[in-house]
Write a protein that holds these residues in place. Structure first.
Motif, short mmCIF file in Angstrom:
data_model
loop_
_atom_site.label_atom_id
_atom_site.label_comp_id
_atom_site.label_asym_id
_atom_site.label_seq_id
_atom_site.Cartn_x
_atom_site.Cartn_y
_atom_site.Cartn_z
N LEU A 109 31.43 -15.12 4.02
CA LEU A 109 32.13 -14.78 5.59
C LEU A 109 31.22 -13.48 5.42
O LEU A 109 31.38 -13.14 7.49
CB LEU A 109 33.62 -14.60 5.40
CG LEU A 109 34.49 -14.04 6.36
CD1 LEU A 109 36.16 -15.02 5.76
CD2 LEU A 109 34.52 -12.88 6.69
N THR A 185 37.20 -17.39 11.86
CA THR A 185 37.04 -16.56 9.80
C THR A 185 38.56 -16.51 9.54
O THR A 185 39.42 -16.29 10.65
CB THR A 185 36.63 -15.37 9.78
OG1 THR A 185 37.16 -14.39 10.73
CG2 THR A 185 35.36 -15.57 10.16
N HIS A 187 41.24 -13.89 6.16
CA HIS A 187 40.87 -13.88 4.77
C HIS A 187 41.77 -12.93 4.76
O HIS A 187 42.94 -12.94 5.67
CB HIS A 187 39.97 -12.52 5.01
CG HIS A 187 39.49 -11.56 5.59
ND1 HIS A 187 40.93 -10.84 6.10
CD2 HIS A 187 39.17 -11.67 7.09
CE1 HIS A 187 40.20 -9.76 7.20
NE2 HIS A 187 39.33 -10.35 7.89
#
Length: 198
Positions: A109, A185, A187
């Motif tokens: 990432l 992405t 997170h």
């Protein structure tokens, strides 16, 4: 003043990362003179002038006019951008990540994020030189998962949806087709810093 400037030159990055010069850059969100900056940062005007020359030589600040003060003419400076980011390109080969794609890897990432900064910064400069807008898209949202199982289910469903959309719209053989890079992405959101007691 640009909204954001991505620094790719190693010497410019070193200048911006110097603690004193970083403070001066932040203070120059509004035009200011060396004398007013010296008072604000607690340095002599001569030292501030030294740091301002270094910042100007790397294109991080620029002249912003003059003003009369106590019978003297002071030069004003302003930052060239509201904020700055240092591109991994400033590290040369050490800033280039070559990794096997692993959608669950935090290292991958970060490598993808670094590549995005490098690529978009270059595209922004080329578009500005050509006087053309740069077509980009960014989606940013938050989602709170009830469980690890639901997070995994969401990941699988999102991958299926994106794969379906890509196969429906991707046609590199079309005349004038231009390839775009799509990055998705996720997170964990960092905890908000505690609010100082008032």
């Amino acid at each position: 003043m640009r909204d954001i400037e991505v620094i790719e030159d190693p010497a410019a990055a070193a200048a911006a990362l110097d603690p004193v010069r970083a403070r001066l850059l932040a203070a120059l969100a509004e035009p200011a003179s060396a004398a007013s900056l010296a008072t604000r940062v607690g340095l002599t005007r001569q030292k501030v002038n030294y740091h301002l020359r270094a910042l100007e030589s790397h294109g991080l600040i620029e002249p912003a006019g003059e003003r009369q003060w106590g019978g003297l003419t002071e030069r004003l400076f302003a930052a060239t951008a509201a904020s700055y980011q240092v591109s991994p390109a400033a590290l040369g080969d050490a800033g280039t990540s070559v990794m096997e794609p692993d959608r669950l890897s935090s290292a991958y990432l970060l490598a993808v994020a670094g590549r995005t900064v490098r690529e978009v910064a270059g595209l922004v400069r080329r578009a500005a030189r050509a006087g053309k807008p740069l077509p980009t898209l960014a989606l940013d949202t938050e989602i709170a998962f009830r469980s690890a199982r639901e997070r995994a289910a969401f990941t699988d469903e999102l991958a299926t949806l994106v794969t379906g959309l890509v196969s429906r719209y991707h046609d590199e053989s079309a005349p004038g087709a231009r390839t775009h890079r799509l990055v998705v992405t996720a997170h964990p959101k960092p905890a908000d810093p505690p609010t100082p007691a008032g």
